[in-house]
Design an enzyme around this catalytic site. Structure first.
Site, short mmCIF file in Angstrom:
data_model
loop_
_atom_site.label_atom_id
_atom_site.label_comp_id
_atom_site.label_asym_id
_atom_site.label_seq_id
_atom_site.Cartn_x
_atom_site.Cartn_y
_atom_site.Cartn_z
N SER A 250 0.86 -1.19 0.00
CA SER A 250 0.00 0.00 0.00
C SER A 250 0.89 1.23 0.00
O SER A 250 2.03 1.18 0.46
CB SER A 250 -0.88 0.01 1.26
OG SER A 250 -1.60 1.23 1.36
N TYR B 228 -2.57 -1.07 10.20
CA TYR B 228 -2.49 -1.41 8.78
C TYR B 228 -1.16 -0.93 8.20
O TYR B 228 -0.46 -1.68 7.52
CB TYR B 228 -3.66 -0.78 8.04
CG TYR B 228 -3.72 -1.05 6.56
CD1 TYR B 228 -3.91 -2.35 6.09
CD2 TYR B 228 -3.61 -0.02 5.63
CE1 TYR B 228 -3.98 -2.61 4.72
CE2 TYR B 228 -3.69 -0.28 4.27
CZ TYR B 228 -3.88 -1.57 3.82
OH TYR B 228 -3.95 -1.82 2.47
#
Length: 264
Positions: A140, A153
């Site tokens: 990401s 995350y």
């Protein structure tokens, strides 16, 4: 790189990016192994592929990382080999640090980091034995830049960069490639399934996700990067990609910018 006749394993293949990967790669006359927890959805993806006769499903749970070596054995028994592993499975998070239980931190690390690492480590001896292979890891932009409501995350994705950068250096002489692909906002269910501070799903689509790239557009750019054997690629909107370079050259400026970002 030509994908024709390659044996390709995709995790997180029941929806979103993984589903679009399966559709795109099926058109290139590959042999596919599709994995996720949801067997029914995997079968639906298989049946929608252009060449379903060249698709096998292998349900697995990345959180059950202790038992992933046996899943690698099953995968290898399907076609006798694996050429490319797309590590795409994972979950996200939407909660402030102060509101996030340690159980949520642990689950994010178990699924996103340890699950991906365990599967890759179990497949690595096969790649070494045949002196070729390619790990493609969907991380990401948040794996490069920590933002509000994404602490666990971001940590799990940052960890993947550290692990796979090290692995790349160790296996460079074995003809084993590593591509780290960093999505920005992509139109998937990631925000709907994201964990809140107490571990329940957010059950809401983020505005930024809704306005992001389509999975098909993301996959097109991803496969181009894999063909070129890129080590790292950022795929998203202008602002997401810009943030990576602002952090590299003007980190204090990025810190100020992030404070003003919408957090959902």
């Amino acid at each position: 790189m030509n994908f024709n006749h390659k044996i390709i394993w995709i995790t997180g293949a029941s929806s979103g990016i993984g589903k679009s990967l399966a559709f795109a790669l099926s058109k290139e006359h590959t042999k596919l192994i599709l994995s996720s927890r949801n067997e029914a959805q995997l079968n639906a993806v298989k049946n929608a592929c252009e060449h379903p006769e060249n698709v096998n499903i292998l349900p697995l749970d990345l959180e059950d990382y202790i038992n992933l070596p046996s899943k690698v054995e099953e995968a290898l028994s399907l076609y006798g080999a694996v050429d490319i592993l797309f590590n795409n499975g994972g979950i996200s998070q939407r909660s402030f640090v102060k509101d996030t239980s340690i159980a949520v931190d642990k689950r994010l690390m178990d699924v996103n980091y340890l699950g991906t690492v365990a599967l890759s480590k179990a497949l690595l001896p096969h790649f070494i034995e045949k002196n070729s292979g390619h790990f493609v890891v969907i991380t990401s932009i948040v794996g490069k830049i920590g933002t509000p409501l994404r602490s666990s995350y971001a940590a799990s994705k940052h960890a993947l960069h550290g692990f796979f950068d090290s692995l790349r250096a160790e296996v460079y002489d074995r003809n084993i490639k590593v591509t780290l692909a960093c999505p920005g906002f992509v139109q998937t269910n990631i925000s709907i399934n994201a964990l809140t501070g107490n571990g329940t799903a957010q059950n809401k689509l983020d505005t930024a996700i809704k306005n992001g790239l389509t999975p098909e557009a993301f996959v097109e750019k991803l496969l181009k990067a894999v063909r070129q054997k890129k080590q790292e690629v950022y795929i998203g909107g202008f602002k997401e990609k810009l943030a990576v370079y602002v952090k590299r050259f003007f980190p204090k400026l990025l810190s100020k910018m992030i404070r003003k970002f919408a957090v959902t």
